[in-house]
Design an enzyme around this catalytic site. Structure first.
Site, PDB file in Angstrom:
ATOM      1  CB  ILE A 120      29.655  24.343 -33.543  1.00 55.06           C
ATOM      2  CG1 ILE A 120      30.998  23.627 -33.728  1.00 55.06           C
ATOM      3  CG2 ILE A 120      29.724  25.777 -34.060  1.00 55.06           C
ATOM      4  CD1 ILE A 120      31.467  23.516 -35.164  1.00 55.06           C
ATOM      5  CG  LEU A 121      27.706  26.925 -28.084  1.00 63.99           C
ATOM      6  CD1 LEU A 121      28.413  27.661 -26.949  1.00 63.99           C
ATOM      7  CD2 LEU A 121      26.375  26.345 -27.612  1.00 63.99           C
TER       8      LEU A 121
ATOM      9  N   GLY B  27      36.690  15.693 -18.884  1.00 63.56           N
ATOM     10  CA  GLY B  27      36.761  16.833 -17.981  1.00 63.56           C
ATOM     11  C   GLY B  27      38.105  17.068 -17.318  1.00 63.56           C
ATOM     12  CB  THR B  28      41.686  16.331 -18.103  1.00 61.29           C
ATOM     13  OG1 THR B  28      41.801  16.852 -19.417  1.00 61.29           O
ATOM     14  CG2 THR B  28      41.516  14.825 -18.140  1.00 61.29           C
ATOM     15  CG  ASN B  29      41.226  21.282 -20.513  1.00 61.23           C
ATOM     16  OD1 ASN B  29      42.222  21.987 -20.346  1.00 61.23           O
ATOM     17  ND2 ASN B  29      41.127  20.401 -21.503  1.00 61.23           N
TER      18      ASN B  29
ATOM     19  CG  MET C  77      33.375  17.274 -27.812  1.00 63.00           C
ATOM     20  SD  MET C  77      34.795  18.144 -28.523  1.00 63.00           S
ATOM     21  CE  MET C  77      36.123  17.443 -27.561  1.00 63.00           C
TER      22      MET C  77
ATOM     23  CG  ASN D  92      36.732  26.451 -27.304  1.00 67.38           C
ATOM     24  OD1 ASN D  92      36.382  25.484 -26.628  1.00 67.38           O
ATOM     25  ND2 ASN D  92      37.246  26.317 -28.516  1.00 67.38           N
TER      26      ASN D  92
ATOM     27  CG  HIS E 218      41.208  24.448 -30.966  1.00 65.08           C
ATOM     28  ND1 HIS E 218      40.180  23.624 -31.363  1.00 65.08           N
ATOM     29  CD2 HIS E 218      42.202  24.291 -31.872  1.00 65.08           C
ATOM     30  CE1 HIS E 218      40.536  23.000 -32.468  1.00 65.08           C
ATOM     31  NE2 HIS E 218      41.752  23.385 -32.798  1.00 65.08           N
TER      32      HIS E 218
HETATM   33  C1  GAR Z   1      40.739  18.831 -24.854  1.00 68.88           C
HETATM   34  O1  GAR Z   1      41.928  18.428 -25.480  1.00 68.88           O
HETATM   35  C2  GAR Z   1      40.208  20.092 -25.506  1.00 68.88           C
HETATM   36  O2  GAR Z   1      41.208  20.988 -25.879  1.00 68.88           O
HETATM   37  C3  GAR Z   1      39.515  19.521 -26.710  1.00 68.88           C
HETATM   38  O3  GAR Z   1      38.880  18.356 -26.228  1.00 68.88           O
HETATM   39  C4  GAR Z   1      39.623  17.819 -25.126  1.00 68.88           C
HETATM   40  C5  GAR Z   1      38.688  17.668 -23.947  1.00 68.88           C
HETATM   41  O4  GAR Z   1      39.307  16.992 -22.887  1.00 68.88           O
HETATM   42  N1  GAR Z   1      38.602  20.465 -27.281  1.00 68.88           N
HETATM   43  C6  GAR Z   1      38.352  20.555 -28.589  1.00 68.88           C
HETATM   44  O5  GAR Z   1      38.854  19.831 -29.419  1.00 68.88           O
HETATM   45  C7  GAR Z   1      37.393  21.671 -28.970  1.00 68.88           C
HETATM   46  N2  GAR Z   1      37.404  21.912 -30.384  1.00 68.88           N
HETATM   47  P1  GAR Z   1      38.765  17.092 -21.394  1.00 68.88           P
HETATM   48  O6  GAR Z   1      37.279  16.707 -21.407  1.00 68.88           O
HETATM   49  O7  GAR Z   1      39.583  16.064 -20.661  1.00 68.88           O
HETATM   50  O8  GAR Z   1      38.998  18.487 -20.890  1.00 68.88           O
END
Ligand code: GAR
Length: 203
Positions: free
Chosen positions: A93-94, A12-14, A91, A108, A110
């Protein structure tokens, strides 16, 4: 005001970048009112709780399959009056049944410059491994609308990041997060929240 649900599966850093952006005023037309995780152990849930955001855990296993999980997510989004869904490290795919209900209402992040290293099977560290295997000198991140094609929806924002000769998948992942994802995701969320809020106001 646009009510935002963030869907997560892991660290969940994003999500944290979005919470921080709301606090600092970068996001001013949207409010994160719900975090949904498909993984009960996701650290993202702790980040949400620490910030007083309602959470829900909805797993494929507990629901008995992908389509039942999606139905439960839809029900929860409706109960919470959600206008915008942000996939932030979600993670799963909907299906078209889900994405078709929320046209231009799901975004999203990516971790590559789409159309490189994207689509089914490209997630998390695998994306950065593929970029390093190809030998690209520039990678980055993309925020896009979600439709029925994995990573195929309209692009909202992108940011490039240089690859160094000694990068590993782990160092590259961190660089892409710091230099691209955590910057463009909040900006894109504000942009889309603003346009949804404006449409809500004229209703
Ligand atoms: C992030 O790098 C995001 O871009 C990627 O997973 C990581 C989640 O990190 N998403 C994908 O690869 C989607 N296809 P987070 O949980 O720390 O945000």
């Amino acid at each position: 005001m646009t009510n935002i649900a963030v869907l997560v599966s892991g660290g969940g850093t994003n999500l944290q970048a979005l919470i921080d952006a709301e606090k600092s005023g970068i996001i001013k037309n949207g409010k994160i009112t719900l975090v949904i995780s498909n993984n009960a152990d996701a650290y993202a849930l702790t980040r949400a709780k620490d910030n007083g955001i309602a959470t829900a855990v909805i797993t494929r296993k507990a629901c008995g399959g992908q389509s039942a999980m999606e139905e439960k997510i839809i029900e929860t989004l409706e109960e919470n009056d959600i206008d915008l869904i942000v996939l932030a490290g979600f993670m799963s795919i909907l299906s078209e049944n889900f994405t078709g209900k929320y046209d231009h209402r799901i975004i999203n992040i990516h971790p590559s410059l789409i159309p490189s290293f994207c689509g089914a099977g490209f997630y998390g560290l695998k994306v950065h491994e593929a970029a390093l295997n190809k030998g690209v000198k520039v990678t980055g991140a993309t925020v896009h609308f979600v439709n029925e094609i994995p990573d195929g929806g309209e692009i909202i924002m992108q940011k490039a990041v240089s690859v160094a000769d000694d990068d590993t998948p782990e160092t590259l992942q961190r660089k892409v997060m710091e230099q691209a994802e955590w910057i463009i995701l909040p900006l894109a969320v504000e942009k889309v929240s603003k346009s949804i809020s404006e449409r809500k106001d004229v209703k």
